[in-house]
Design a protein around this motif. Sequence first.
Motif, PDB file in Angstrom:
ATOM      1  N   GLN B 163      40.440  46.445  39.141  1.00  0.00           N
ATOM      2  CA  GLN B 163      41.113  45.143  39.185  1.00  0.00           C
ATOM      3  C   GLN B 163      41.731  44.854  40.556  1.00  0.00           C
ATOM      4  O   GLN B 163      42.200  43.746  40.797  1.00  0.00           O
ATOM      5  CB  GLN B 163      42.212  45.049  38.111  1.00  0.00           C
ATOM      6  CG  GLN B 163      41.742  45.410  36.714  1.00  0.00           C
ATOM      7  CD  GLN B 163      40.423  44.786  36.358  1.00  0.00           C
ATOM      8  OE1 GLN B 163      40.241  43.576  36.484  1.00  0.00           O
ATOM      9  NE2 GLN B 163      39.464  45.609  35.961  1.00  0.00           N
ATOM     10  N   SER B 164      41.726  45.822  41.449  1.00  0.00           N
ATOM     11  CA  SER B 164      42.331  45.568  42.764  1.00  0.00           C
ATOM     12  C   SER B 164      41.539  44.525  43.554  1.00  0.00           C
ATOM     13  O   SER B 164      42.013  43.997  44.544  1.00  0.00           O
ATOM     14  CB  SER B 164      42.435  46.867  43.559  1.00  0.00           C
ATOM     15  OG  SER B 164      41.154  47.367  43.817  1.00  0.00           O
ATOM     16  N   GLN B 166      41.159  41.602  42.765  1.00  0.00           N
ATOM     17  CA  GLN B 166      41.813  40.292  42.680  1.00  0.00           C
ATOM     18  C   GLN B 166      42.736  40.058  43.877  1.00  0.00           C
ATOM     19  O   GLN B 166      42.765  38.974  44.453  1.00  0.00           O
ATOM     20  CB  GLN B 166      42.605  40.205  41.372  1.00  0.00           C
ATOM     21  CG  GLN B 166      42.871  38.777  40.899  1.00  0.00           C
ATOM     22  CD  GLN B 166      44.136  38.204  41.474  1.00  0.00           C
ATOM     23  OE1 GLN B 166      45.057  38.935  41.792  1.00  0.00           O
ATOM     24  NE2 GLN B 166      44.174  36.897  41.614  1.00  0.00           N
ATOM     25  N   ASP B 167      43.461  41.084  44.269  1.00  0.00           N
ATOM     26  CA  ASP B 167      44.363  40.988  45.404  1.00  0.00           C
ATOM     27  C   ASP B 167      43.577  40.793  46.705  1.00  0.00           C
ATOM     28  O   ASP B 167      43.837  39.884  47.486  1.00  0.00           O
ATOM     29  CB  ASP B 167      45.212  42.271  45.434  1.00  0.00           C
ATOM     30  CG  ASP B 167      45.976  42.452  46.717  1.00  0.00           C
ATOM     31  OD1 ASP B 167      46.864  41.644  46.976  1.00  0.00           O
ATOM     32  OD2 ASP B 167      45.662  43.385  47.469  1.00  0.00           O
ATOM     33  N   ILE B 168      42.549  41.625  46.889  1.00  0.00           N
ATOM     34  CA  ILE B 168      41.762  41.572  48.122  1.00  0.00           C
ATOM     35  C   ILE B 168      41.045  40.213  48.246  1.00  0.00           C
ATOM     36  O   ILE B 168      41.146  39.535  49.271  1.00  0.00           O
ATOM     37  CB  ILE B 168      40.694  42.699  48.130  1.00  0.00           C
ATOM     38  CG1 ILE B 168      41.346  44.064  47.889  1.00  0.00           C
ATOM     39  CG2 ILE B 168      39.877  42.670  49.411  1.00  0.00           C
ATOM     40  CD1 ILE B 168      42.039  44.663  49.057  1.00  0.00           C
ATOM     41  N   GLY B 170      41.701  37.491  46.705  1.00  0.00           N
ATOM     42  CA  GLY B 170      42.689  36.414  46.785  1.00  0.00           C
ATOM     43  C   GLY B 170      43.123  36.179  48.221  1.00  0.00           C
ATOM     44  O   GLY B 170      43.214  35.039  48.678  1.00  0.00           O
TER      45      GLY B 170
END
Lengths: 124, 243
Positions: B163-164, B166-168, B170
């Motif tokens: 799920q990381s 999403q941060d990258i 984003g």
Amino acid sequence: MKILVVDDFSTMRRIVKNLLRDLGFTNTLEADDGKTALPKLKAGGIDFLITDWNMPGMTGLDLLKAVRADPDLAKLPVLMVTAEAKREQIIMAAQAGVNGYIIKPFTAATLKEKIEKIFERIDG
Amino acid sequence: MTEIDRLSLAKNLLEALENGDEASANKFMDEIAGIRETQLYQEVGKLTRQLHDSMTSFALESKITAFAQNDIPDAKERLHYVISMTEQAANKTLNAVEDLYPVAFELNQQVQKLSANWDRFLIRQMPFQEFKDMSQEITEYFKVSVQSLENIQNGFNEILMAQSFQDITGQIIRRVITMVEELESGMLALIKLSGHGRSTDKNIGSSEPELPGPVVPGLDDSEGTVVASSQDDVDDLLSSLGF
């Protein structure tokens, strides 16, 4: 051991919190940027800070500088977990007094290793 | 200065010359020359204005060209990277689910069978030999379930880490949005310029953001740029600084 996790992306905060739980750290707090993190730190009781760098409001680097400038917080271990990977930025963070630096995307093993290393240093 | 004015000036000049009135003739000639000079200045003025406008529009156009040549391909690369990151995350998650589903299914089957036997044992409907077999099965089940549950926990971790993205992504998309906004204001300035003849909007053109964010392979780690492309690079750099 109370850990404050600061990141503007809630998914990343959840990931870090879950990984910390896996490592046995169940007492965590969250903040979405430096501005909201600082009052929580100043309120006391936090033993470890994990922060992103690039956040609106107040960046992780400014948060780190604020922590180091505050006599009550100056010794707080700070681990930076960020996508910022430029050499000059890593050096900036080191100069500001960061205890560890992890670039995203990272693995659970990396987080574990860096946290353990920071504790080793503090205890030793 | 109208056509009639000029005509009357010329007539006056002719009259003065015919009458040998040198002073008046000179005066009228000066006036006529003055008209020519004013017109010349006006033309030069017009040309200067046109030149200025073309220069401004050229500067704007070259900025738009820079967008087309650099920023748009750059944004395209970044968005492609977003696609590949989201795809990777989806695959990682789906793989973990597909791998773990049979593990959970198998545990469930075994425990149902054992549970049925155990119930029979409790109501004393089980011959001794069968009880001995069941004890063996339970021992076996404990061993297998410890391993299986460990596999499930590892799978959960994989799903978690996936799920990381999403941060990258984003952060990358935010950067592209900023570029699109800059392009938009550049286009608007260009439209304004062609519509009204001039523009004072100088705030055009994209620049490297202060915090460039995630390293996109092939874009940010090209030769000459100093970025850490792995955690090992970061560790090496920090240890060289005495960390």
